[in-house]
Design a protein around this motif. Structure first.
Motif, short mmCIF file in Angstrom:
data_model
loop_
_atom_site.label_atom_id
_atom_site.label_comp_id
_atom_site.label_asym_id
_atom_site.label_seq_id
_atom_site.Cartn_x
_atom_site.Cartn_y
_atom_site.Cartn_z
N LYS A 50 0.83 -1.20 0.00
CA LYS A 50 0.00 0.00 0.00
C LYS A 50 0.87 1.26 0.00
O LYS A 50 2.09 1.20 0.16
N LEU A 51 0.24 2.42 -0.15
CA LEU A 51 0.94 3.70 -0.20
C LEU A 51 0.26 4.69 0.72
O LEU A 51 -0.97 4.68 0.87
N THR A 52 1.05 5.54 1.35
CA THR A 52 0.51 6.66 2.12
C THR A 52 1.21 7.93 1.69
O THR A 52 2.36 7.89 1.20
N LEU A 53 0.55 9.07 1.85
CA LEU A 53 1.08 10.35 1.40
C LEU A 53 1.60 11.18 2.56
O LEU A 53 1.10 11.08 3.69
N VAL A 54 2.62 11.99 2.29
CA VAL A 54 3.11 12.98 3.25
C VAL A 54 3.08 14.35 2.59
O VAL A 54 2.99 14.46 1.37
N ASP A 55 3.14 15.39 3.41
CA ASP A 55 3.07 16.75 2.88
C ASP A 55 4.39 17.21 2.27
O ASP A 55 4.41 17.97 1.30
N THR A 56 5.51 16.77 2.85
CA THR A 56 6.82 17.15 2.34
C THR A 56 7.77 15.97 2.40
O THR A 56 7.66 15.10 3.27
N MET A 57 8.72 15.96 1.47
CA MET A 57 9.81 14.98 1.50
C MET A 57 11.06 15.69 0.99
O MET A 57 11.04 16.26 -0.11
N GLU A 58 12.11 15.70 1.82
CA GLU A 58 13.30 16.48 1.51
C GLU A 58 14.56 15.67 1.75
O GLU A 58 14.59 14.78 2.61
N LEU A 59 15.62 16.00 1.03
CA LEU A 59 16.92 15.36 1.18
C LEU A 59 17.82 16.28 1.99
O LEU A 59 17.97 17.47 1.67
N HIS A 60 18.40 15.75 3.06
CA HIS A 60 19.26 16.53 3.95
C HIS A 60 20.52 15.74 4.27
O HIS A 60 20.52 14.50 4.23
N THR A 61 21.57 16.46 4.63
CA THR A 61 22.73 15.79 5.22
C THR A 61 22.38 15.36 6.63
O THR A 61 21.55 15.98 7.31
N GLY A 62 23.00 14.29 7.08
CA GLY A 62 22.75 13.79 8.42
C GLY A 62 23.95 13.01 8.93
O GLY A 62 25.02 12.99 8.32
N GLY A 63 23.75 12.35 10.05
CA GLY A 63 24.85 11.66 10.70
C GLY A 63 25.50 12.57 11.73
O GLY A 63 25.62 13.78 11.52
N CYS A 64 25.93 12.00 12.84
CA CYS A 64 26.41 12.82 13.97
C CYS A 64 27.56 13.74 13.60
O CYS A 64 27.59 14.91 14.01
N ALA A 65 28.54 13.25 12.84
CA ALA A 65 29.69 14.09 12.49
C ALA A 65 29.27 15.25 11.60
O ALA A 65 29.74 16.39 11.78
N VAL A 66 28.40 14.97 10.65
CA VAL A 66 27.94 16.02 9.72
C VAL A 66 27.05 17.02 10.44
O VAL A 66 27.24 18.24 10.33
N ASN A 67 26.07 16.53 11.20
CA ASN A 67 25.15 17.43 11.90
C ASN A 67 25.88 18.33 12.88
O ASN A 67 25.64 19.55 12.93
N THR A 68 26.74 17.73 13.68
CA THR A 68 27.46 18.52 14.69
C THR A 68 28.42 19.50 14.01
O THR A 68 28.55 20.65 14.42
N GLY A 69 29.09 19.03 12.95
CA GLY A 69 30.01 19.91 12.23
C GLY A 69 29.30 21.10 11.61
O GLY A 69 29.78 22.24 11.70
N ARG A 70 28.16 20.87 10.99
CA ARG A 70 27.42 21.97 10.36
C ARG A 70 26.92 22.96 11.41
O ARG A 70 26.96 24.19 11.20
N ALA A 71 26.45 22.45 12.54
CA ALA A 71 25.97 23.34 13.60
C ALA A 71 27.12 24.16 14.18
O ALA A 71 26.97 25.37 14.43
N LEU A 72 28.26 23.54 14.40
CA LEU A 72 29.42 24.27 14.90
C LEU A 72 29.83 25.38 13.94
O LEU A 72 30.11 26.51 14.34
N SER A 73 29.87 25.05 12.65
CA SER A 73 30.24 26.04 11.65
C SER A 73 29.26 27.21 11.65
O SER A 73 29.66 28.38 11.56
N ARG A 74 27.98 26.90 11.76
CA ARG A 74 26.96 27.96 11.81
C ARG A 74 27.14 28.85 13.03
O ARG A 74 26.86 30.05 12.99
N LEU A 75 27.65 28.26 14.12
CA LEU A 75 27.90 29.02 15.34
C LEU A 75 29.22 29.78 15.30
O LEU A 75 29.60 30.41 16.29
N GLY A 76 29.91 29.71 14.18
CA GLY A 76 31.13 30.48 14.01
C GLY A 76 32.40 29.78 14.43
O GLY A 76 33.46 30.41 14.53
N VAL A 77 32.33 28.46 14.66
CA VAL A 77 33.51 27.69 15.05
C VAL A 77 34.09 27.03 13.80
O VAL A 77 33.39 26.35 13.06
N LYS A 78 35.38 27.25 13.55
CA LYS A 78 36.04 26.62 12.41
C LYS A 78 36.07 25.11 12.62
O LYS A 78 36.59 24.63 13.63
N THR A 79 35.51 24.38 11.66
CA THR A 79 35.24 22.96 11.85
C THR A 79 35.71 22.13 10.67
O THR A 79 35.62 22.57 9.52
#
Length: 314
Positions: free
Chosen positions: A27-56
């Motif tokens: 069967k199939l169900t619908l959602v309102d949005t579907m998006e592609l994002h980077t993920g994983g702990c190293a990527v998520n934490t690195g991106r957040a640090l960079s956004r906070l102004g920390v060279k990463t």
């Protein structure tokens, strides 16, 4: 050179929301949005640090596929040093299907992929030796790295003058302490979730959990407790930091955002209470947008959020 190196898992997240029902087979169900994002702990934490102004910088492994290209490109756009990323032949980039319910909670279907091939010999030590802190992001879900190999990496980093930190993931293999115990004597900052910390300590309450990790060699413990805030402790003080109240849209990456806030506070020289408040704020802002990194704000914007909501965590 990067101030912080995030070493660990790198993932592409396909996020669908809201998932109101898991469809029956065929069967199939619908959602309102579907998006592609980077993920994983190293990527998520690195991106957040960079956004906070920390060279990463990020060290990890992806496949020689389009998803690996996507992660590297997104990190480069975010201003993150990607020289430490290796490409694994014969295996695809790790990926997760993230199903976000109407209340923002998530369920996952995960493919480990290239993360399983990450080994200590993949590390670019020239990048590490110039950093102030080496963060092991996603401990317990890297079968080629966890346990004694990770302990050796943390020990070498400390000998090079780096602070070390660990953020754990849920260990579906059930090995828990067998994998983490060798690492704790070489860990300056330990940042597990409450559920993970319970499994790793054998205790239920944050105070007893933190005390057990401090006794095993950790210098600072920060326990992520979701809607209950966080509990932070060192040998000298302990703090129960209340959460910031926000409208949750997607909790994906909230724990990694908390970690980024905590590490940013340490790098910026904040005291433990200020660091805990910053970590809670970054984690709270992360849930206000879809994806692991979309809700992260700049250092100035985050400080403004803290000031506007200070009475909630005073």
């Amino acid at each position: 050179m990067p101030e912080v190196i995030c070493l660990g898992i790198m993932v592409v997240d396909l996020v669908g929301r809201p998932v109101r029902v898991i469809p029956e087979k065929g069967k199939l169900t619908l959602v309102d949005t579907m998006e592609l994002h980077t993920g994983g702990c190293a990527v998520n934490t690195g991106r957040a640090l960079s956004r906070l102004g920390v060279k990463t910088g990020v060290i990890g492994k992806v496949g020689t596929d389009a998803l690996g290209d996507f992660i590297i490109k997104e990190l480069e756009v975010a201003g993150i040093d990607t020289r430490g990323i290796r490409r694994a032949a014969g295996v695809n980039t790790s990926a997760t299907m993230v199903m976000v319910s109407e209340d923002g909670e998530r369920s996952f279907i995960h493919y480990i992929g290239a993360n399983a091939t990450l080994k200590p010999e993949d590390i670019d030590w020239d990048l590490v030796k110039g950093a102030r802190l080496l963060h092991l992001a996603g401990s317990l879900v890297m079968p080629g790295f966890d346990g004694e190999p990770a302990a050796g990496v943390l020990k070498r980093a400390q000998e090079m003058g780096c602070l070390t930190s660990i953020d754990t993931a849920w260990d579906a293999t059930g090995r828990w302490r067998k994998l983490i115990d060798p690492c704790l004597p070489y860990t300056d900052v330990f940042l597990p979730s409450l559920d993970e910390a319970r499994m790793l300590s054998g205790y239920e309450e944050p105070e007893a959990i933190a005390a057990s990790f401090l006794q095993r060699g950790v210098k600072i413990v920060g326990i992520k407790m979701g809607a209950a805030g966080s509990y932070v402790a060192s040998a000298k003080e302990s703090i129960l930091m209340p959460p910031f109240k926000v409208q949750a849209v997607d909790a994906t990456g909230a724990g990694d955002a908390f970690v980024a806030g905590f590490l940013a506070g340490l790098v910026r020289g904040l005291d433990l209470k200020e660091t805990a408040r910053l970590a809670n704020a970054v984690g709270a802002l992360a849930v206000t947008a879809v994806g692991a990194s979309s809700g992260i704000r700049s250092w100035e914007e985050t400080q403004g959020f803290i000031t506007a909501n200070y009475n909630n965590t005073n």
